[in-house]
Design a protein around this motif. Structure first.
Motif, short mmCIF file in Angstrom:
data_model
loop_
_atom_site.label_atom_id
_atom_site.label_comp_id
_atom_site.label_asym_id
_atom_site.label_seq_id
_atom_site.Cartn_x
_atom_site.Cartn_y
_atom_site.Cartn_z
N UNK A 199 0.83 -1.21 0.00
CA UNK A 199 0.00 0.00 0.00
C UNK A 199 0.86 1.25 0.00
N UNK A 200 1.96 1.23 0.70
CA UNK A 200 2.83 2.39 0.71
C UNK A 200 3.34 2.68 -0.70
N UNK A 201 3.72 1.61 -1.43
CA UNK A 201 4.18 1.81 -2.81
C UNK A 201 3.05 2.35 -3.69
N UNK A 202 1.82 1.84 -3.49
CA UNK A 202 0.70 2.32 -4.29
C UNK A 202 0.43 3.80 -4.03
N UNK A 203 0.48 4.20 -2.75
CA UNK A 203 0.25 5.60 -2.41
C UNK A 203 1.33 6.48 -3.02
N UNK A 204 2.56 6.00 -2.98
CA UNK A 204 3.64 6.78 -3.58
C UNK A 204 3.43 6.97 -5.08
N UNK A 205 2.98 5.89 -5.74
CA UNK A 205 2.73 5.99 -7.19
C UNK A 205 1.58 6.95 -7.47
#
Length: 527
Positions: free
Chosen positions: A179-185
């Motif tokens: 989820x952290x990677x998705x939010x960053x994207x």
């Protein structure tokens, strides 16, 4: 002589001391009859290895059999296979391990405890944790009878349980990382979309045109400091170059005429500008501005449509219209007077409306508040000298505001357009339209100028503004022909299938569209 180990049950044979009668307390409590004990030489015949002291004791016991003495067990001797004379006496069993006699005592209900298992070196003992685990084991609930084998809880099972409990933590950590990677994207996509939208807005010619129009409006504000509520000019997008070239060709064929043309596509904002800032005598086209001011007073509640207006002698004007032939003092309703002012271009009705609205100066101030910098009334109608002025841009700006409902209510706007659609003189702009098209317009005709302004609705659903003002030699008929040709050229251009697509169908890139495209691409990548 062999030396045996002594204990409390088997004293050393070299240091023998009689310790009382050799029988159990249980037999003594039951008070069974005493029976002579077997002599030592009967049970264990003396051997050559027997010590002299033991031989003397045996002889003394055989001499006095009534007082038997306990005979210590000889570890080296074995029990006789003869039946015992004490059937109820349970003697201890002896066994020899490496030549050492060991008595076997029954444990009864007692069970031998196993030594605790050695703790491996890799897992050091934690006494506090082990005690807690034992307490939890004791407090655990009793298993139901349906369970075949109750689970055994011990401190050894704790590492396995802890290992299992750590697995969901690892999965949670993994899901949180995703989820952290998705939010960053997503944040990255929003930033890219904002940058792209900013670049598109900078490169878009529409924004440049709107900036230019706002600068023009600010310049007009500075030129007329007395006005404080000037509305901004109409928004424009891109000029229609092919149409402008065609109009230029028509103008070149009539060098004696000085036209001013302004056309605006209300669907897309595309426009045609030909000498729109040149000032022309307004003639009867000034009546459109007067009609808008009239309906503004109606919306404000200052004028009633059925209000009677009296025709005074000083209001009677020559020229167009039939009210001049009526007797002074005749009364008309306000709506009837306003309608005659447009449909038959009655000059007397126009002077009556000007008087009812507060006079020429009040109207000029109102025109300035609308942003019409070139429009002004200097004399009452008919104004054959052409002192009342306007230009093509002011007329288009006014019609645009009326169409958008900025100056009037929707009801008053509909009434105004209905009155303009009933204009009797249809010899100019309507002659260049195709079948099924409608136009709400107003003509103006004096010796030095001819003009027609209006809003055209095409059968295809497109709507556009057209303003044509032509300076001419006195009553030159070629001016009317030029206006008809310009109207036909504009209509044919907008009637083409590829002509200036609608604003709703134009691919306008906005930050929101860029962000949505990035999100869709990101979703496809994740899938």
């Amino acid at each position: 002589m062999a030396v045996s180990r002594g204990n409390k049950y088997q004293p050393d044979r070299n240091e023998f001391k009689p310790r009382g009668i050799y029988h159990s307390r249980r037999l003594s409590r039951q008070r069974r009859p005493r029976q002579p004990l077997p002599l030592e030489h009967d049970l264990h015949p003396p051997s050559s290895s027997t010590s002299p002291r033991r031989l003397r004791a045996v002889q003394s016991n055989s001499a006095n059999p009534s007082r038997p003495k306990p005979i210590p067990l000889n570890p080296t001797t074995r029990r006789s296979s003869e039946p015992s004379i004490y059937p109820n006496l349970k003697l201890p069993k002896l066994r020899t391990i490496n030549g050492i006699p060991i008595r076997e005592t029954p444990l009864g209900n007692r069970q031998m405890r196993r030594p605790p298992a050695a703790t491996p070196l890799s897992q050091p003992l934690n006494p506090r944790r082990d005690n807690n685990s034992r307490r939890q084991t004791r407090r655990s609930t009793v298993p139901t009878p349906s369970e075949a084998k109750p689970k055994r809880q011990s401190s050894r099972a704790q590492p396995t349980q802890r290992g299992k409990s750590r697995r969901p933590r690892r999965s949670q950590k993994r899901s949180a990382g995703i989820w952290i990677h998705v939010i960053r994207l997503l944040i990255l996509g929003v930033g890219i979309g904002a940058i792209a939208g900013t670049l598109l807005s900078v490169l878009d010619p529409t924004s440049k045109m709107s900036m230019r129009s706002s600068e023009v409006a600010q310049g007009n504000l500075q030129e007329s400091p007395t006005n404080q509520s000037i509305t901004p000019a109409l928004p424009l997008r891109q000029e229609i170059s092919p149409l402008k070239a065609q109009v230029q060709t028509l103008v070149a064929k009539n060098p004696k005429l000085q036209p001013g043309v302004f056309v605006v596509d209300l669907d897309t904002g595309a426009y045609l500008d030909w000498e729109s800032n040149s000032i022309f005598p307004a003639a009867s086209t000034i009546k459109v501005q007067i009609l808008v001011a009239f309906f503004q007073e109606v919306d404000a509640g200052k004028i009633r449509l059925d209000e009677p207006l009296t025709m005074e002698p000083e209001m009677i004007a020559k020229g167009s219209g039939d009210m001049q032939y009526q007797k002074p003092g005749t009364q008309y309703s306000a709506l009837e007077v306003a309608t005659k002012m447009i449909t038959i271009s009655d000059n007397t009705a126009t002077n009556m409306i000007i008087h009812r609205l507060g006079g020429i100066q009040a109207l000029n101030q109102r025109f300035i508040s609308w942003g019409l910098t070139a429009t002004a009334i200097n004399n009452p109608l008919p104004d054959l000298e052409g002192t009342n002025t306007t230009n093509a841009r002011d007329m288009a700006n006014l019609l645009y505001k009326v169409n958008q409902g900025e100056l009037l209510s929707l009801r008053s706007r509909d009434r105004l357009l209905d009155i303009m659609q009933r204009t009797v003189n249809n010899s100019l702009i309507p002659q260049g339209l195709g079948t099924g098209a409608t136009v709400a317009h107003k003509t103006g005709d004096i010796g030095s100028v001819l003009g027609d302004v209006g809003i055209v609705d095409m059968p295809t659903g497109k709507r556009y503004l057209i303003v044509t003002l032509v300076k001419r030699p006195h009553n030159d008929a070629s001016a009317s022909e030029l206006i008809r040709n310009v109207s036909r050229t504009v209509y044919d251009y907008f009637n083409k299938p590829t002509a200036t697509p609608s604003l709703n169908s134009m691919p306008i890139s906005t930050p929101a569209m860029v962000v949505s495209g990035l999100l869709i691409g990101l979703q496809g990548t994740m899938l």
